[in-house]
Design a protein around this motif. Structure first.
Motif, mmCIF file in Angstrom:
data_model
loop_
_atom_site.group_PDB
_atom_site.id
_atom_site.type_symbol
_atom_site.label_atom_id
_atom_site.label_comp_id
_atom_site.label_asym_id
_atom_site.label_seq_id
_atom_site.Cartn_x
_atom_site.Cartn_y
_atom_site.Cartn_z
ATOM 1 N N ILE A 188 22.360 57.016 -91.110
ATOM 2 C CA ILE A 188 23.047 57.524 -92.581
ATOM 3 C C ILE A 188 24.253 57.023 -91.517
ATOM 4 O O ILE A 188 24.380 57.958 -90.412
ATOM 5 C CB ILE A 188 22.700 58.516 -93.029
ATOM 6 C CG1 ILE A 188 21.394 58.261 -93.750
ATOM 7 C CG2 ILE A 188 23.900 58.495 -94.275
ATOM 8 C CD1 ILE A 188 21.244 58.879 -94.456
ATOM 9 N N LEU A 189 25.533 56.450 -92.002
ATOM 10 C CA LEU A 189 26.914 56.416 -91.839
ATOM 11 C C LEU A 189 27.758 57.814 -92.037
ATOM 12 O O LEU A 189 27.633 57.404 -93.752
ATOM 13 C CB LEU A 189 27.527 55.370 -91.748
ATOM 14 C CG LEU A 189 28.993 55.320 -91.289
ATOM 15 C CD1 LEU A 189 29.784 55.989 -89.653
ATOM 16 C CD2 LEU A 189 29.869 53.991 -91.455
ATOM 17 N N ILE A 190 27.866 59.137 -92.246
ATOM 18 C CA ILE A 190 28.788 59.496 -93.051
ATOM 19 C C ILE A 190 30.704 59.541 -92.530
ATOM 20 O O ILE A 190 31.525 59.544 -91.789
ATOM 21 C CB ILE A 190 28.323 61.473 -92.760
ATOM 22 C CG1 ILE A 190 26.449 61.761 -93.182
ATOM 23 C CG2 ILE A 190 29.127 62.372 -93.763
ATOM 24 C CD1 ILE A 190 26.386 62.780 -93.319
ATOM 25 N N LEU A 191 30.801 59.427 -94.278
ATOM 26 C CA LEU A 191 32.585 58.978 -93.739
ATOM 27 C C LEU A 191 33.091 60.417 -94.463
ATOM 28 O O LEU A 191 33.024 61.222 -95.453
ATOM 29 C CB LEU A 191 32.847 58.046 -95.296
ATOM 30 C CG LEU A 191 31.853 56.749 -94.986
ATOM 31 C CD1 LEU A 191 32.953 55.977 -96.305
ATOM 32 C CD2 LEU A 191 32.682 56.219 -93.408
ATOM 33 N N ASP A 192 33.035 60.618 -93.606
ATOM 34 C CA ASP A 192 33.889 62.939 -93.327
ATOM 35 C C ASP A 192 35.141 62.469 -94.634
ATOM 36 O O ASP A 192 35.116 63.703 -95.302
ATOM 37 C CB ASP A 192 33.872 62.825 -92.038
ATOM 38 C CG ASP A 192 33.292 63.771 -91.221
ATOM 39 O OD1 ASP A 192 31.966 64.381 -91.837
ATOM 40 O OD2 ASP A 192 32.872 62.734 -90.146
ATOM 41 N N HIS A 193 35.955 61.406 -94.408
ATOM 42 C CA HIS A 193 37.319 61.642 -95.008
ATOM 43 C C HIS A 193 37.560 60.803 -96.763
ATOM 44 O O HIS A 193 38.225 60.907 -96.619
ATOM 45 C CB HIS A 193 38.132 60.909 -94.520
ATOM 46 C CG HIS A 193 38.703 61.708 -93.024
ATOM 47 N ND1 HIS A 193 39.119 62.595 -92.608
ATOM 48 C CD2 HIS A 193 38.404 61.211 -91.378
ATOM 49 C CE1 HIS A 193 39.333 63.020 -91.500
ATOM 50 N NE2 HIS A 193 39.232 61.676 -90.854
ATOM 51 N N HIS A 194 35.728 60.247 -96.949
ATOM 52 C CA HIS A 194 35.419 60.533 -98.231
ATOM 53 C C HIS A 194 34.982 61.194 -99.130
ATOM 54 O O HIS A 194 33.943 61.126 -98.345
ATOM 55 C CB HIS A 194 35.297 58.652 -98.453
ATOM 56 C CG HIS A 194 34.280 58.335 -99.525
ATOM 57 N ND1 HIS A 194 35.449 57.689 -100.097
ATOM 58 C CD2 HIS A 194 33.426 57.788 -100.162
ATOM 59 C CE1 HIS A 194 34.748 57.379 -101.620
ATOM 60 N NE2 HIS A 194 33.633 57.735 -101.424
ATOM 61 N N GLU A 195 35.686 61.438 -100.246
ATOM 62 C CA GLU A 195 34.473 61.666 -101.352
ATOM 63 C C GLU A 195 34.261 61.103 -102.479
ATOM 64 O O GLU A 195 34.215 60.074 -102.681
ATOM 65 C CB GLU A 195 35.991 62.773 -101.976
ATOM 66 C CG GLU A 195 35.493 63.427 -103.217
ATOM 67 C CD GLU A 195 36.041 64.031 -103.825
ATOM 68 O OE1 GLU A 195 36.269 64.228 -105.405
ATOM 69 O OE2 GLU A 195 36.834 65.241 -103.870
ATOM 70 N N GLU A 196 32.690 61.246 -102.388
ATOM 71 C CA GLU A 196 31.432 60.986 -102.889
ATOM 72 C C GLU A 196 31.851 60.985 -104.435
ATOM 73 O O GLU A 196 31.246 61.700 -105.243
ATOM 74 C CB GLU A 196 30.348 60.729 -102.318
ATOM 75 C CG GLU A 196 29.588 60.089 -102.757
ATOM 76 C CD GLU A 196 29.520 58.365 -102.129
ATOM 77 O OE1 GLU A 196 29.018 57.281 -102.629
ATOM 78 O OE2 GLU A 196 29.699 58.327 -101.267
ATOM 79 N N ALA A 197 32.732 60.454 -104.962
ATOM 80 C CA ALA A 197 32.894 60.455 -106.746
ATOM 81 C C ALA A 197 33.847 58.805 -106.763
ATOM 82 O O ALA A 197 34.173 58.011 -106.665
ATOM 83 C CB ALA A 197 33.989 61.186 -106.531
ATOM 84 N N GLN A 198 33.362 58.411 -108.493
ATOM 85 C CA GLN A 198 33.385 56.955 -108.599
ATOM 86 C C GLN A 198 34.547 56.633 -109.047
ATOM 87 O O GLN A 198 34.943 55.603 -108.722
ATOM 88 C CB GLN A 198 32.431 57.249 -110.250
ATOM 89 C CG GLN A 198 32.643 56.010 -110.701
ATOM 90 C CD GLN A 198 31.953 55.409 -110.641
ATOM 91 O OE1 GLN A 198 30.864 55.857 -109.882
ATOM 92 N NE2 GLN A 198 32.395 53.797 -110.744
ATOM 93 N N GLU A 199 35.817 57.844 -108.921
ATOM 94 C CA GLU A 199 37.004 57.316 -109.335
ATOM 95 C C GLU A 199 37.682 56.964 -107.758
ATOM 96 O O GLU A 199 38.137 56.581 -107.033
ATOM 97 C CB GLU A 199 37.737 58.332 -109.587
ATOM 98 C CG GLU A 199 38.204 59.611 -108.816
ATOM 99 C CD GLU A 199 36.916 60.816 -109.700
ATOM 100 O OE1 GLU A 199 36.577 61.862 -109.165
ATOM 101 O OE2 GLU A 199 35.775 60.073 -110.240
ATOM 102 N N GLU A 200 36.625 57.110 -106.835
ATOM 103 C CA GLU A 200 36.707 57.495 -105.165
ATOM 104 C C GLU A 200 36.171 56.175 -104.833
ATOM 105 O O GLU A 200 36.514 55.715 -103.765
ATOM 106 C CB GLU A 200 36.755 58.753 -103.814
ATOM 107 C CG GLU A 200 37.517 59.397 -104.906
ATOM 108 C CD GLU A 200 38.792 59.412 -104.717
ATOM 109 O OE1 GLU A 200 39.403 58.772 -103.184
ATOM 110 O OE2 GLU A 200 39.947 60.239 -105.981
ATOM 111 N N MET A 201 35.701 55.239 -105.178
ATOM 112 C CA MET A 201 34.650 53.942 -104.677
ATOM 113 C C MET A 201 35.426 53.502 -104.018
ATOM 114 O O MET A 201 35.458 52.798 -103.053
ATOM 115 C CB MET A 201 33.757 53.732 -105.828
ATOM 116 C CG MET A 201 32.580 54.474 -106.150
ATOM 117 S SD MET A 201 31.686 54.748 -105.538
ATOM 118 C CE MET A 201 30.913 53.441 -104.383
ATOM 119 N N PRO A 202 36.274 52.818 -104.988
ATOM 120 C CA PRO A 202 37.146 51.468 -104.239
ATOM 121 C C PRO A 202 38.354 51.854 -103.039
ATOM 122 O O PRO A 202 38.309 50.687 -102.060
ATOM 123 C CB PRO A 202 38.673 51.279 -105.604
ATOM 124 C CG PRO A 202 37.749 51.816 -106.526
ATOM 125 C CD PRO A 202 37.194 53.183 -106.313
#
Length: 347
Positions: A188-202
């Motif tokens: 698994i590659l965890i993206l620390d600076h990305h919030e896993e939310a629908q509006e943030e997917m792009p």
């Protein structure tokens, strides 16, 4: 006795009146003195302010023909002494961008491929979410049916990782569960600076390419949805056939109408930017697409300024329009749909 008492009272009364008049005179003199001091202070301040206004008016009149009436940002920076510093910062940013684009960022690589001096064929990022553990286990049972499959893939020059961001509530049970699963499986590659939310997917695609470029040195970087059935032999053959193309953008190329009605599937909030016909430009479908190394590096270097639209595939397509890109349309990367399910197979 009776004649003496009135005389004594009269004298005392006179003394009292004299003392009262004396005290009143002292208070009046003190108040007058303080009033004079206050008047002198106010008069002095008014005179000083008048002198300052006269001096400033003279300076403004003298310089009115030499400077604009409205100060620009350049003027303000000059006044503050920041103009030279601003130029040095801009020059440093340009030099840093140039250094990254010329490959100096390889010094930051930390993966086995970089340490051994061997360039990998591809880094594959499989998009997943917090609710996708069952799907991840299914993939582990198909793509990764053997315990040493990840090692075997790396020997073939392919890095495979599930890609996920952080929970909106940092450090909660979702984050802890993913961290535990990552330690157990190491896939698994965890993206620390990305919030896993629908509006943030792009925006996730920017974080993925940036992280992958910095961690692994590969010829290609691939984004895949977790419902794509990959054939690694076919994928390897496809990538090797395009290894000589420096700016390869590979996928199932498509276009189509922009959805302008809010609430509908694939709605694009910024539909008005796509012209009167409301049609998307040519881009690779989001289920699976491939960027060559220099294109992935371009996304990494410019990630802060690249515009993300409502969908990641459209966003990547818009970024590719601004550079010298070789579009490669391969039907084997196209997908078919059945209701809400999507079936994608690389033959």
């Amino acid at each position: 006795m009776e004649s003496v008492l009135p005389v004594t009272n009269a004298k005392a009364e006179r003394r009292s009146k004299s003392k009262t008049v004396h005290n009143t005179s002292k208070s009046s003199l003190l108040m007058g003195f303080l009033s004079c001091l206050a008047w002198l202070y106010v008069a002095g301040r008014l005179w000083q302010d008048a002198q300052n206004r006269t001096l400033l008016a003279g300076l403004l009149k003298k310089n009115s023909g030499q400077r604009p009436k409205v100060l620009t940002m350049e003027d303000k920076l000059s006044v503050l002494g920041c103009k030279g510093l601003e130029r040095r910062i801009a020059d440093a940013e340009m030099e840093l961008t140039l250094a990254k684009s010329q490959g100096f960022l390889k010094n930051q690589l930390q993966q086995s491929g970089a340490s051994s001096g061997k360039t990998l064929l591809a880094v594959i990022g499989v998009y997943t979410g917090f609710g996708g553990r069952l799907r991840r286990n299914i993939i582990r049972g198909s793509w990764m049916s053997r315990a040493d499959v990840l090692k075997n893939l790396e020997e073939r020059g392919i890095i495979l990782r599930f890609v996920i961001g952080r929970s909106p509530n940092r450090g909660d049970s979702l984050d802890r569960g993913i961290a535990e699963e990552s330690r157990a499986n190491e896939d698994i590659l965890i993206l620390d600076h990305h919030e896993e939310a629908q509006e943030e997917m792009p925006k996730k695609v920017k974080f993925f390419f940036s992280a992958a470029v910095q961690m692994w040195d590969a010829d290609f970087y691939i984004k895949v949805d977790d419902n794509v059935d990959l054939n690694f032999d076919g994928l390897t053959e496809l990538l090797k056939s395009h290894r000589d193309k420096e700016s390869a953008y590979i996928g199932c190329m498509k276009s189509g109408d922009v959805v302008v009605e809010e609430g509908k599937t694939w709605y694009e909030p910024e539909w008005w930017k796509f012209g009167d016909q409301k049609s998307y430009f040519r881009h690779a479908a989001g289920s699976i697409f491939v960027l060559s190394k220099n294109l992935a590096q371009y996304v990494h270097i410019n990630s802060a300024s690249l515009k993300a639209y409502a969908h990641d595939d459209v966003s990547v397509g818009s970024w590719m329009m601004g550079v010298n890109t070789t579009y490669i349309d391969d039907s084997r990367l196209c997908c078919s749909y059945s209701g809400q399910d999507k079936f994608c197979t690389l033959a």
